[in-house]
Scaffold this motif. Structure first.
Motif, PDB file in Angstrom:
ATOM      1  N   LEU A  58     107.102   2.794  95.741  1.00  0.00           N
ATOM      2  CA  LEU A  58     108.517   3.072  95.996  1.00  0.00           C
ATOM      3  C   LEU A  58     108.817   4.560  95.809  1.00  0.00           C
ATOM      4  CD1 LEU A  58     110.123  -0.011  94.209  1.00  0.00           C
ATOM      5  CD2 LEU A  58     110.099   0.446  96.679  1.00  0.00           C
ATOM      6  N   LEU A  59     108.287   5.150  94.748  1.00  0.00           N
ATOM      7  CA  LEU A  59     108.494   6.583  94.508  1.00  0.00           C
ATOM      8  C   LEU A  59     107.870   7.425  95.611  1.00  0.00           C
ATOM      9  CD1 LEU A  59     107.855   6.623  90.667  1.00  0.00           C
ATOM     10  CD2 LEU A  59     110.029   7.182  91.800  1.00  0.00           C
ATOM     11  N   LEU A  60     106.657   7.084  96.002  1.00  0.00           N
ATOM     12  CA  LEU A  60     105.973   7.841  97.058  1.00  0.00           C
ATOM     13  C   LEU A  60     106.704   7.739  98.395  1.00  0.00           C
ATOM     14  CD1 LEU A  60     102.267   6.973  96.205  1.00  0.00           C
ATOM     15  CD2 LEU A  60     103.407   9.196  95.924  1.00  0.00           C
ATOM     16  N   GLY A  61     107.393   6.645  98.605  1.00  0.00           N
ATOM     17  CA  GLY A  61     108.100   6.447  99.863  1.00  0.00           C
ATOM     18  C   GLY A  61     109.466   7.105  99.950  1.00  0.00           C
ATOM     19  N   LEU A  62     109.903   7.744  98.884  1.00  0.00           N
ATOM     20  CA  LEU A  62     111.238   8.348  98.873  1.00  0.00           C
ATOM     21  C   LEU A  62     111.330   9.668  99.629  1.00  0.00           C
ATOM     22  CD1 LEU A  62     112.335   7.670  95.172  1.00  0.00           C
ATOM     23  CD2 LEU A  62     113.217   6.569  97.254  1.00  0.00           C
ATOM     24  N   GLY A  63     110.207  10.341  99.818  1.00  0.00           N
ATOM     25  CA  GLY A  63     110.242  11.608 100.534  1.00  0.00           C
ATOM     26  C   GLY A  63     110.532  12.830  99.683  1.00  0.00           C
ATOM     27  N   TYR A  64     110.239  12.736  98.400  1.00  0.00           N
ATOM     28  CA  TYR A  64     110.435  13.849  97.468  1.00  0.00           C
ATOM     29  C   TYR A  64     109.095  14.455  97.062  1.00  0.00           C
ATOM     30  CZ  TYR A  64     115.217  12.235  96.333  1.00  0.00           C
ATOM     31  OH  TYR A  64     116.541  11.877  96.379  1.00  0.00           O
ATOM     32  N   ARG A  65     109.158  15.649  96.510  1.00  0.00           N
ATOM     33  CA  ARG A  65     108.034  16.209  95.751  1.00  0.00           C
ATOM     34  C   ARG A  65     108.209  15.685  94.336  1.00  0.00           C
ATOM     35  NH1 ARG A  65     108.532  22.328  95.790  1.00  0.00           N
ATOM     36  NH2 ARG A  65     110.639  21.936  96.493  1.00  0.00           N
ATOM     37  N   LEU A  66     107.327  14.818  93.894  1.00  0.00           N
ATOM     38  CA  LEU A  66     107.430  14.218  92.562  1.00  0.00           C
ATOM     39  C   LEU A  66     106.871  15.171  91.518  1.00  0.00           C
ATOM     40  CD1 LEU A  66     106.186  10.603  93.428  1.00  0.00           C
ATOM     41  CD2 LEU A  66     108.539  11.477  93.417  1.00  0.00           C
ATOM     42  N   VAL A  67     107.616  15.331  90.425  1.00  0.00           N
ATOM     43  CA  VAL A  67     107.219  16.207  89.320  1.00  0.00           C
ATOM     44  C   VAL A  67     107.543  15.486  88.011  1.00  0.00           C
ATOM     45  CG1 VAL A  67     107.622  18.430  88.170  1.00  0.00           C
ATOM     46  CG2 VAL A  67     107.702  18.288  90.680  1.00  0.00           C
ATOM     47  N   TRP A  68     106.558  15.389  87.112  1.00  0.00           N
ATOM     48  CA  TRP A  68     106.810  14.804  85.800  1.00  0.00           C
ATOM     49  C   TRP A  68     107.747  15.714  85.024  1.00  0.00           C
ATOM     50  CZ3 TRP A  68     105.571  10.057  85.895  1.00  0.00           C
ATOM     51  CH2 TRP A  68     104.377   9.593  86.415  1.00  0.00           C
ATOM     52  N   ALA A  69     108.798  15.137  84.472  1.00  0.00           N
ATOM     53  CA  ALA A  69     109.749  15.866  83.624  1.00  0.00           C
ATOM     54  C   ALA A  69     109.878  15.081  82.324  1.00  0.00           C
ATOM     55  CB  ALA A  69     111.096  16.016  84.313  1.00  0.00           C
ATOM     56  N   SER A  70     108.779  15.019  81.608  1.00  0.00           N
ATOM     57  CA  SER A  70     108.656  14.152  80.444  1.00  0.00           C
ATOM     58  C   SER A  70     107.869  14.861  79.348  1.00  0.00           C
ATOM     59  CB  SER A  70     107.912  12.877  80.864  1.00  0.00           C
ATOM     60  OG  SER A  70     107.550  12.102  79.756  1.00  0.00           O
ATOM     61  N   THR A  71     108.081  14.429  78.123  1.00  0.00           N
ATOM     62  CA  THR A  71     107.267  14.962  77.031  1.00  0.00           C
ATOM     63  C   THR A  71     105.822  14.491  77.142  1.00  0.00           C
ATOM     64  OG1 THR A  71     107.949  13.131  75.606  1.00  0.00           O
ATOM     65  CG2 THR A  71     109.194  15.206  75.412  1.00  0.00           C
ATOM     66  N   TRP A  72     105.550  13.547  78.038  1.00  0.00           N
ATOM     67  CA  TRP A  72     104.169  13.154  78.295  1.00  0.00           C
ATOM     68  C   TRP A  72     103.389  14.310  78.910  1.00  0.00           C
ATOM     69  CZ3 TRP A  72     101.586   8.308  77.808  1.00  0.00           C
ATOM     70  CH2 TRP A  72     102.358   7.282  77.277  1.00  0.00           C
ATOM     71  N   GLY A  73     104.080  15.239  79.561  1.00  0.00           N
ATOM     72  CA  GLY A  73     103.432  16.405  80.158  1.00  0.00           C
ATOM     73  C   GLY A  73     102.274  15.997  81.054  1.00  0.00           C
ATOM     74  N   PRO A  74     101.147  16.727  80.953  1.00  0.00           N
ATOM     75  CA  PRO A  74     100.007  16.409  81.816  1.00  0.00           C
ATOM     76  C   PRO A  74      99.405  15.036  81.528  1.00  0.00           C
ATOM     77  CG  PRO A  74      99.386  18.052  80.188  1.00  0.00           C
ATOM     78  CD  PRO A  74     100.881  17.862  80.076  1.00  0.00           C
ATOM     79  N   GLU A  75      99.665  14.490  80.339  1.00  0.00           N
ATOM     80  CA  GLU A  75      99.115  13.167  80.024  1.00  0.00           C
ATOM     81  C   GLU A  75      99.751  12.055  80.851  1.00  0.00           C
ATOM     82  OE1 GLU A  75      97.464  12.290  76.016  1.00  0.00           O
ATOM     83  OE2 GLU A  75      98.855  13.910  75.454  1.00  0.00           O
TER      84      GLU A  75
END
Length: 170
Positions: A58-75
């Motif tokens: 569903l996220l991939l189909g939205l047409g956005y550039r997805l970027v993690w904005a979480s304290t999980w960071g690269p993990e």
């Protein structure tokens, strides 16, 4: 050439991991997985993370550039992305530990606006408030969609529909 798609800043805990759902009662479609990101090593018990694998497509189909904005960071790319079927995504480097701003603006807000650098973006988080909306409207020249998600239920169909509509209509 710059990628013309808007950015979607994704928080993990709340939108993707409805951590406030009652213990033992993950929302329908979610699987609870024991994870050990940095800081959760022995002797701590594994961190129970609830994820819905349907969210990745569903996220991939939205047409956005997805970027993690979480304290999980690269993990987030190690622990979250594979469960959701997401590729390795860029992540926001917070530059400093989380802090509470005296003006009520969330600690992520200023950094996300800086990373967006005037580009249109949507932000999905469970801690977006009126101070964030106000600050962003005064400090970001691009279009913005802020979507606050209930951390007891996570992303819902109407959240995906709002993201899809905003992304196509901007």
């Amino acid at each position: 050439m710059t990628d013309p798609r808007p950015i979607l800043f994704l928080d993990v805990d709340g939108p993707l991991n409805p951590w406030r759902a009652p213990v033992g009662r993950a929302p329908a479609g979610y699987t609870t997985l024991p994870m050990r990101p940095t800081g959760w090593e022995e002797p701590h018990p594994p961190l129970p993370v609830r994820l819905d694998p349907r969210h990745g497509p569903l996220l991939l189909g939205l047409g956005y550039r997805l970027v993690w904005a979480s304290t999980w960071g690269p993990e987030a790319n190690t622990w979250i992305a594979p469960v959701l079927g997401l590729p390795t995504l860029p992540y926001v480097d917070w530059l400093r530990p989380p802090y509470r701003a005296s003006d009520g603006v969330h600690w992520k807000t200023r950094r996300l606006v800086a990373v967006a650098d005037g580009w249109p973006f949507a932000w999905v988080d469970d801690e977006i408030g009126e101070p964030d909306r106000s600050w962003i409207s005064r400090n970001h020249p691009g279009q913005v969609l802020l979507r606050c998600v209930d951390p007891a239920v996570g992303l819902l169909a109407d959240d995906f529909e709002a993201l899809r509509a905003w992304g196509k209509g901007r």
